[in-house]
Enzyme design. Sequence first.
Site, mmCIF file in Angstrom:
data_model
loop_
_atom_site.group_PDB
_atom_site.id
_atom_site.type_symbol
_atom_site.label_atom_id
_atom_site.label_comp_id
_atom_site.label_asym_id
_atom_site.label_seq_id
_atom_site.Cartn_x
_atom_site.Cartn_y
_atom_site.Cartn_z
ATOM 1 N N HIS A 181 0.827 -1.204 0.000
ATOM 2 C CA HIS A 181 0.000 0.000 0.000
ATOM 3 C C HIS A 181 0.864 1.258 0.000
ATOM 4 O O HIS A 181 1.846 1.362 0.737
ATOM 5 C CB HIS A 181 -0.913 0.027 1.234
ATOM 6 N N CYS B 289 -1.722 0.204 -4.690
ATOM 7 C CA CYS B 289 -3.084 0.460 -5.149
ATOM 8 C C CYS B 289 -3.304 1.950 -5.378
ATOM 9 O O CYS B 289 -3.810 2.363 -6.414
ATOM 10 C CB CYS B 289 -4.090 -0.076 -4.130
#
Length: 354
Positions: A162, A220
Amino acid sequence: PQPPPPPPPQMQLQPQQPQSDVVKTGQKCILPEWLTWPRFLAEHDDAKRPPPPAGSSSLVVGTERAELGDCAPEPTGRKRALLIGVNYFGTPAELSGSLVDVEKIRSLLQRVGFNNEWILALTDDQEDACHRPTHRNMISAMRWLTQGVVAGDVLFFLFSGHGAHQHDPDADHSQGDAVDDALCPVDVQQEGQITDNQVYDLVVRSLPSGVRLTVLVDSCVPCGCLELPFVCDPQRGWIEDPSPLHAACDAICLSAAPDEEISAEELHALRGRTSGPITTAFLEALKEIAARRCGPATYLELVAQAQEQLQRSGLKRRPLLSATQVFDPTKRHFRFFDALPNGNAEIGLRSQRR
């Protein structure tokens, strides 16, 4: 596309002589010893060393003259890689493909000559605490990656996990919120994020001219991670950051363009992918280019092929190529091992970043 414009004229300064750790005895060069990960942890107590400043407003402004290189360095044959994959098991932010990315990139690096002894993987499926992608381990591993590095060495860095944006509390917010891109370790809720400034300071800033560093960032939420001073626009060529932070090494980063708007549904779909979109596009692009049997591809051809792979996957994501050195992406071929000599007359931060 038109070739990018040539770099601006270099300042006529008397360069400082670079410091080198290479010892020459007769015709033989003795390279500084590289430490394995266990030995590095045993001999370097990084727990007592604070990480670099996190926010852009904390960066020290200042440049110093740098020697301009006129020829490629002699390869040392040494190759080292740091691969970080975080799936955040058992959390609402759990991913599915980060560990797959690590294994695919490890396999690729081994095929092109990286010895497994010098490939360090931090993943959150490992029981060994020293090989988990915690905040402390990630900071230490970045220091390990650059330990004892000299001109002619080759480095590779992957982060799959992330990305996020971290508020800079000390910045001037009069013209809007000031944030920094950041990476999320597995213990981000307890120890916090690692900002792009910290990654740059740990992985890029100290590398001497003639070192080749390839970086792949897959998250992401699009995250540049390094904010290298030059960004490649396929139509306009290289665009320099308004507040560039120059370095002497030859660092090249492939990540996602930061201007992508992601809906909640698209973010959920990205989290469920069995491999990261940028990693997959990079690997599939290399495979497609190799299948053509037309020789190595230029950097612009590689980026275009990666873009095509992303479109085939139904993604709006665009690959972003950034670098520390200016070169012609329509002519330079992508390779893991070649390094450009330093072409920056000054290194350091030219003006304060927001």
